[in-house]
Write a protein that holds these residues in place. Structure first.
Motif, PDB file in Angstrom:
ATOM      1  N   MET A   1      -7.153  -6.499 -18.784  1.00 57.48           N
ATOM      2  CA  MET A   1      -6.117  -5.894 -17.965  1.00 57.48           C
ATOM      3  C   MET A   1      -5.912  -6.776 -16.733  1.00 57.48           C
ATOM      4  N   PRO A   2      -4.643  -7.129 -16.419  1.00 61.98           N
ATOM      5  CA  PRO A   2      -4.397  -7.990 -15.259  1.00 61.98           C
ATOM      6  C   PRO A   2      -4.708  -7.271 -13.951  1.00 61.98           C
ATOM      7  N   ALA A   3      -5.057  -8.057 -12.953  1.00 56.96           N
ATOM      8  CA  ALA A   3      -5.364  -7.487 -11.637  1.00 56.96           C
ATOM      9  C   ALA A   3      -4.115  -6.869 -11.032  1.00 56.96           C
ATOM     10  N   ALA A   4      -4.287  -5.765 -10.338  1.00 62.19           N
ATOM     11  CA  ALA A   4      -3.175  -5.090  -9.683  1.00 62.19           C
ATOM     12  C   ALA A   4      -2.774  -5.865  -8.434  1.00 62.19           C
ATOM     13  N   SER A   5      -1.479  -5.850  -8.140  1.00 59.63           N
ATOM     14  CA  SER A   5      -0.972  -6.528  -6.950  1.00 59.63           C
ATOM     15  C   SER A   5      -0.919  -5.563  -5.778  1.00 59.63           C
ATOM     16  N   LYS A   6      -1.264  -6.061  -4.635  1.00 63.91           N
ATOM     17  CA  LYS A   6      -1.223  -5.288  -3.397  1.00 63.91           C
ATOM     18  C   LYS A   6       0.225  -4.921  -3.081  1.00 63.91           C
ATOM     19  N   LEU A   7       0.446  -3.668  -2.676  1.00 63.74           N
ATOM     20  CA  LEU A   7       1.782  -3.212  -2.291  1.00 63.74           C
ATOM     21  C   LEU A   7       2.125  -3.697  -0.887  1.00 63.74           C
ATOM     22  N   SER A   8       3.414  -3.897  -0.635  1.00 64.59           N
ATOM     23  CA  SER A   8       3.866  -4.271   0.709  1.00 64.59           C
ATOM     24  C   SER A   8       3.808  -3.040   1.615  1.00 64.59           C
ATOM     25  N   ASP A   9       3.883  -3.258   2.917  1.00 63.51           N
ATOM     26  CA  ASP A   9       3.878  -2.144   3.870  1.00 63.51           C
ATOM     27  C   ASP A   9       5.031  -1.183   3.592  1.00 63.51           C
ATOM     28  N   ILE A  10       6.195  -1.718   3.273  1.00 64.89           N
ATOM     29  CA  ILE A  10       7.365  -0.869   2.994  1.00 64.89           C
ATOM     30  C   ILE A  10       7.140  -0.053   1.726  1.00 64.89           C
ATOM     31  N   GLU A  11       6.587  -0.675   0.687  1.00 63.08           N
ATOM     32  CA  GLU A  11       6.299   0.053  -0.550  1.00 63.08           C
ATOM     33  C   GLU A  11       5.300   1.174  -0.299  1.00 63.08           C
ATOM     34  N   ILE A  12       4.292   0.898   0.490  1.00 62.53           N
ATOM     35  CA  ILE A  12       3.289   1.922   0.804  1.00 62.53           C
ATOM     36  C   ILE A  12       3.937   3.081   1.551  1.00 62.53           C
ATOM     37  N   GLN A  13       4.774   2.779   2.533  1.00 60.64           N
ATOM     38  CA  GLN A  13       5.442   3.838   3.298  1.00 60.64           C
ATOM     39  C   GLN A  13       6.332   4.688   2.395  1.00 60.64           C
ATOM     40  N   ARG A  14       7.050   4.053   1.485  1.00 55.04           N
ATOM     41  CA  ARG A  14       7.897   4.800   0.536  1.00 55.04           C
ATOM     42  C   ARG A  14       7.056   5.737  -0.313  1.00 55.04           C
TER      43      ARG A  14
ATOM     44  N   ALA B   1      -7.975  -6.291  -5.077  1.00 54.43           N
ATOM     45  CA  ALA B   1      -6.692  -6.763  -4.543  1.00 54.43           C
ATOM     46  C   ALA B   1      -6.717  -6.834  -3.016  1.00 54.43           C
ATOM     47  N   GLY B   2      -7.753  -6.276  -2.413  1.00 53.33           N
ATOM     48  CA  GLY B   2      -7.853  -6.288  -0.961  1.00 53.33           C
ATOM     49  C   GLY B   2      -6.947  -5.298  -0.263  1.00 53.33           C
ATOM     50  N   GLY B   3      -6.602  -4.216  -0.956  1.00 52.27           N
ATOM     51  CA  GLY B   3      -5.754  -3.208  -0.317  1.00 52.27           C
ATOM     52  C   GLY B   3      -5.205  -2.198  -1.305  1.00 52.27           C
ATOM     53  N   ILE B   4      -4.069  -1.646  -0.958  1.00 51.72           N
ATOM     54  CA  ILE B   4      -3.451  -0.559  -1.717  1.00 51.72           C
ATOM     55  C   ILE B   4      -2.546  -1.130  -2.801  1.00 51.72           C
ATOM     56  N   THR B   5      -2.739  -0.622  -4.021  1.00 53.06           N
ATOM     57  CA  THR B   5      -1.925  -1.053  -5.164  1.00 53.06           C
ATOM     58  C   THR B   5      -1.300   0.160  -5.845  1.00 53.06           C
ATOM     59  N   GLY B   6      -0.510  -0.113  -6.856  1.00 51.59           N
ATOM     60  CA  GLY B   6       0.066   0.956  -7.661  1.00 51.59           C
ATOM     61  C   GLY B   6      -0.993   1.812  -8.322  1.00 51.59           C
ATOM     62  N   ASN B   7      -2.158   1.243  -8.606  1.00 52.31           N
ATOM     63  CA  ASN B   7      -3.256   2.031  -9.183  1.00 52.31           C
ATOM     64  C   ASN B   7      -3.694   3.141  -8.228  1.00 52.31           C
ATOM     65  N   ASP B   8      -3.723   2.841  -6.944  1.00 49.43           N
ATOM     66  CA  ASP B   8      -4.124   3.842  -5.955  1.00 49.43           C
ATOM     67  C   ASP B   8      -3.086   4.965  -5.881  1.00 49.43           C
ATOM     68  N   VAL B   9      -1.830   4.583  -5.901  1.00 53.53           N
ATOM     69  CA  VAL B   9      -0.750   5.583  -5.862  1.00 53.53           C
ATOM     70  C   VAL B   9      -0.804   6.451  -7.118  1.00 53.53           C
TER      71      VAL B   9
END
Length: 99
Positions: free
Chosen positions: A1-14, A77-85
């Motif tokens: 499974m590929p590594a998840a990408s960190k979300l941008s600040d705007i994506e996280i806020q949304r 990923a060093g932060g928040i990704t789609g997996n966390d959401v």
């Protein structure tokens, strides 16, 4: 499974705009769930454990009597990704099912 990408600040806020009670704390999503009894909280933890294992994405959980504090972050990923959401959304469903 590929590594998840960190979300941008705007994506996280949304995403936070669609997750009632969740907040950002540094590079994590956090929420404290409250339950009427200790055993109801433990039941929630049990159901979250099953869902997290299926998703292969594991939260940090802090059990304090009837309150369960959740911290979600994708360490690789060093932060928040789609997996966390996705896990936050699943936890919301689990909390409603258990009440």
């Amino acid at each position: 499974m590929p590594a998840a990408s960190k979300l941008s600040d705007i994506e996280i806020q949304r995403e936070l705009g669609t997750l009632a009670g969740w907040a950002r704390k540094g590079e994590s999503l956090v929420k404290t769930f409250s339950f009427p009894t200790f055993m109801a909280g433990i039941g929630f933890v049990d159901r979250v454990a099953v869902a997290a294992e299926k998703m292969d994405h594991h939260p940090d959980l802090d059990i304090r009597y009837t309150k369960i504090a959740v911290t979600l972050s994708t360490h690789s990923a060093g932060g928040i990704t789609g997996n966390d959401v996705a896990l936050a959304r699943e936890m919301e469903k689990i909390a409603v099912q258990g009440s």
